[in-house]
Design a protein around this motif. Structure first.
Motif, PDB file in Angstrom:
ATOM      1  N   GLY A 277       0.831  -1.203   0.000  1.00 23.81           N
ATOM      2  CA  GLY A 277       0.000   0.000   0.000  1.00 23.81           C
ATOM      3  C   GLY A 277       0.863   1.249   0.000  1.00 23.81           C
ATOM      4  N   SER A 278       0.196   2.385   0.101  1.00 23.95           N
ATOM      5  CA  SER A 278       0.918   3.662   0.090  1.00 23.95           C
ATOM      6  C   SER A 278       1.528   3.930   1.464  1.00 23.95           C
ATOM      7  CB  SER A 278      -0.046   4.796  -0.278  1.00 23.95           C
ATOM      8  OG  SER A 278      -0.974   4.999   0.778  1.00 23.95           O
ATOM      9  N   ALA A 279       2.351   4.949   1.527  1.00 24.98           N
ATOM     10  CA  ALA A 279       2.958   5.338   2.804  1.00 24.98           C
ATOM     11  C   ALA A 279       1.869   5.740   3.798  1.00 24.98           C
ATOM     12  CB  ALA A 279       3.945   6.489   2.598  1.00 24.98           C
ATOM     13  N   THR A 280       0.814   6.370   3.315  1.00 30.60           N
ATOM     14  CA  THR A 280      -0.305   6.747   4.175  1.00 30.60           C
ATOM     15  C   THR A 280      -1.029   5.519   4.699  1.00 30.60           C
ATOM     16  OG1 THR A 280      -0.590   8.819   2.957  1.00 30.60           O
ATOM     17  CG2 THR A 280      -2.453   8.070   4.284  1.00 30.60           C
ATOM     18  N   ASP A 281      -1.301   4.553   3.832  1.00 30.19           N
ATOM     19  CA  ASP A 281      -1.952   3.305   4.264  1.00 30.19           C
ATOM     20  C   ASP A 281      -1.115   2.605   5.325  1.00 30.19           C
ATOM     21  OD1 ASP A 281      -3.904   3.798   2.349  1.00 30.19           O
ATOM     22  OD2 ASP A 281      -2.962   2.493   0.854  1.00 30.19           O
ATOM     23  N   MET A 282       0.172   2.523   5.080  1.00 31.22           N
ATOM     24  CA  MET A 282       1.071   1.858   6.017  1.00 31.22           C
ATOM     25  C   MET A 282       1.145   2.611   7.352  1.00 31.22           C
ATOM     26  SD  MET A 282       2.554  -0.952   4.792  1.00 31.22           S
ATOM     27  CE  MET A 282       4.035  -1.053   5.763  1.00 31.22           C
ATOM     28  N   ALA A 283       1.120   3.942   7.316  1.00 34.40           N
ATOM     29  CA  ALA A 283       1.187   4.732   8.546  1.00 34.40           C
ATOM     30  C   ALA A 283       0.026   4.384   9.473  1.00 34.40           C
ATOM     31  CB  ALA A 283       1.185   6.224   8.231  1.00 34.40           C
ATOM     32  N   LYS A 284      -1.140   4.193   8.890  1.00 32.00           N
ATOM     33  CA  LYS A 284      -2.319   3.855   9.703  1.00 32.00           C
ATOM     34  C   LYS A 284      -2.168   2.487  10.355  1.00 32.00           C
ATOM     35  CE  LYS A 284      -5.286   6.595   6.727  1.00 32.00           C
ATOM     36  NZ  LYS A 284      -6.235   6.550   5.611  1.00 32.00           N
ATOM     37  N   THR A 285      -1.539   1.542   9.664  1.00 30.87           N
ATOM     38  CA  THR A 285      -1.425   0.183  10.203  1.00 30.87           C
ATOM     39  C   THR A 285      -0.240   0.015  11.155  1.00 30.87           C
ATOM     40  OG1 THR A 285      -0.159  -0.590   8.297  1.00 30.87           O
ATOM     41  CG2 THR A 285      -2.544  -0.833   8.182  1.00 30.87           C
ATOM     42  N   VAL A 286       0.829   0.770  10.970  1.00 28.22           N
ATOM     43  CA  VAL A 286       2.024   0.567  11.802  1.00 28.22           C
ATOM     44  C   VAL A 286       2.073   1.474  13.021  1.00 28.22           C
ATOM     45  CG1 VAL A 286       3.377  -0.264   9.844  1.00 28.22           C
ATOM     46  CG2 VAL A 286       3.532   2.143  10.512  1.00 28.22           C
ATOM     47  N   GLN A 287       1.186   2.428  13.122  1.00 25.45           N
ATOM     48  CA  GLN A 287       1.225   3.368  14.249  1.00 25.45           C
ATOM     49  C   GLN A 287       1.079   2.642  15.587  1.00 25.45           C
ATOM     50  OE1 GLN A 287      -1.407   6.718  13.952  1.00 25.45           O
ATOM     51  NE2 GLN A 287      -0.343   7.814  15.559  1.00 25.45           N
ATOM     52  N   GLN A 288       0.295   1.577  15.631  1.00 25.61           N
ATOM     53  CA  GLN A 288       0.125   0.825  16.879  1.00 25.61           C
ATOM     54  C   GLN A 288       1.405   0.079  17.265  1.00 25.61           C
ATOM     55  OE1 GLN A 288      -2.092   0.302  14.237  1.00 25.61           O
ATOM     56  NE2 GLN A 288      -3.580   1.791  14.979  1.00 25.61           N
ATOM     57  N   GLU A 289       2.260  -0.236  16.297  1.00 26.42           N
ATOM     58  CA  GLU A 289       3.489  -0.986  16.552  1.00 26.42           C
ATOM     59  C   GLU A 289       4.685  -0.075  16.839  1.00 26.42           C
ATOM     60  OE1 GLU A 289       4.215  -4.170  13.708  1.00 26.42           O
ATOM     61  OE2 GLU A 289       2.162  -3.881  12.985  1.00 26.42           O
ATOM     62  N   ALA A 290       4.486   1.243  16.765  1.00 26.16           N
ATOM     63  CA  ALA A 290       5.587   2.195  16.956  1.00 26.16           C
ATOM     64  C   ALA A 290       6.095   2.160  18.386  1.00 26.16           C
ATOM     65  CB  ALA A 290       5.120   3.602  16.592  1.00 26.16           C
ATOM     66  N   ARG A 291       7.408   2.362  18.535  1.00 25.39           N
ATOM     67  CA  ARG A 291       8.066   2.424  19.840  1.00 25.39           C
ATOM     68  C   ARG A 291       8.524   3.850  20.113  1.00 25.39           C
ATOM     69  NH1 ARG A 291      12.854  -1.343  19.587  1.00 25.39           N
ATOM     70  NH2 ARG A 291      13.354  -0.066  21.376  1.00 25.39           N
ATOM     71  N   LEU A 292       8.762   4.160  21.377  1.00 27.62           N
ATOM     72  CA  LEU A 292       9.207   5.495  21.755  1.00 27.62           C
ATOM     73  C   LEU A 292      10.729   5.594  21.695  1.00 27.62           C
ATOM     74  CD1 LEU A 292       6.872   6.223  24.776  1.00 27.62           C
ATOM     75  CD2 LEU A 292       6.672   7.078  22.447  1.00 27.62           C
ATOM     76  N   TYR A 293      11.222   6.715  21.164  1.00 28.40           N
ATOM     77  CA  TYR A 293      12.655   6.978  21.053  1.00 28.40           C
ATOM     78  C   TYR A 293      12.922   8.387  21.552  1.00 28.40           C
ATOM     79  CZ  TYR A 293      12.769   2.923  18.000  1.00 28.40           C
ATOM     80  OH  TYR A 293      12.665   1.655  17.493  1.00 28.40           O
ATOM     81  N   ASN A 294      14.057   8.572  22.217  1.00 28.35           N
ATOM     82  CA  ASN A 294      14.490   9.899  22.642  1.00 28.35           C
ATOM     83  C   ASN A 294      15.446  10.443  21.598  1.00 28.35           C
ATOM     84  OD1 ASN A 294      13.121  10.264  25.127  1.00 28.35           O
ATOM     85  ND2 ASN A 294      14.497   8.764  26.055  1.00 28.35           N
ATOM     86  N   VAL A 295      15.133  11.619  21.088  1.00 24.87           N
ATOM     87  CA  VAL A 295      15.945  12.252  20.051  1.00 24.87           C
ATOM     88  C   VAL A 295      16.244  13.675  20.498  1.00 24.87           C
ATOM     89  CG1 VAL A 295      16.033  12.904  17.624  1.00 24.87           C
ATOM     90  CG2 VAL A 295      14.781  10.866  18.301  1.00 24.87           C
ATOM     91  N   ASN A 296      17.484  14.102  20.316  1.00 25.50           N
ATOM     92  CA  ASN A 296      17.873  15.466  20.640  1.00 25.50           C
ATOM     93  C   ASN A 296      17.513  16.347  19.451  1.00 25.50           C
ATOM     94  OD1 ASN A 296      18.979  17.820  21.517  1.00 25.50           O
ATOM     95  ND2 ASN A 296      21.027  17.010  21.842  1.00 25.50           N
TER      96      ASN A 296
END
Length: 163
Positions: free
Chosen positions: A80-99
């Motif tokens: 699918g598109s990047a937008t389609d994938m964003a909707k499906t992978v958002q639940q699998e995202a992890r937290l990262y600390n970035v400066n």
């Protein structure tokens, strides 16, 4: 695209032993810049760019079975598109600390290696989610970490609303 590609080639000639990572916006994240620069510079050249929301992503091709007939597949299943994938992978995202901008910020991100037809090669895509926005970044350097990609891309004016 010929002019920026030529500029990158000249820079690479001057720094002949160092890897080159071109950080670009989505306008340059295609084969128009990639192909001539990679042809002249070789494996030392990589690109990090914003992925357009409507770019279609494909899974990596399956491994061939022994004595399987026919040619190798170039692309796997359509994801699918990047937008389609964003909707499906958002639940699998992890937290990262970035400066970012001199402060430690917490971002939610998800990474996956996929095939991109615009470059005809595997790329690492990272979706970075903030409160109400998200951005998809990609790189041809499969060894870059999520925090390295976020740091490189957020220090340039790539972050804009993508929905």
């Amino acid at each position: 695209m010929a002019q920026p590609a030529q500029m990158l080639i000249e820079i690479a000639e001057h720094f002949s032993t160092v890897p080159i990572l071109a950080v670009t916006d989505s306008w340059f994240g295609n084969n128009g810049l990639w192909k001539p620069a990679y042809k002249a510079i070789g494996n030392r050249f990589n690109i990090l760019s914003r992925l357009r929301c409507n770019n279609v992503l494909y899974d990596l091709p399956e491994k061939r079975k022994p004595k399987q007939r026919g040619r190798n597949k170039k692309y796997g299943q359509r994801l699918g598109s990047a937008t389609d994938m964003a909707k499906t992978v958002q639940q699998e995202a992890r937290l990262y600390n970035v400066n970012l901008y001199g402060k430690q910020r917490e971002v939610s991100a998800y990474s996956r290696v996929v095939m991109l037809k615009t470059l005809k090669r595997p790329v690492q895509v990272v979706w970075v989610f903030r409160r109400t926005q998200w951005i998809a970044l990609f790189t041809t350097d499969l060894n870059l970490s999520i925090t390295q990609m976020a740091l490189c891309s957020f220090s340039t004016p790539l972050f804009s609303r993508c929905s």
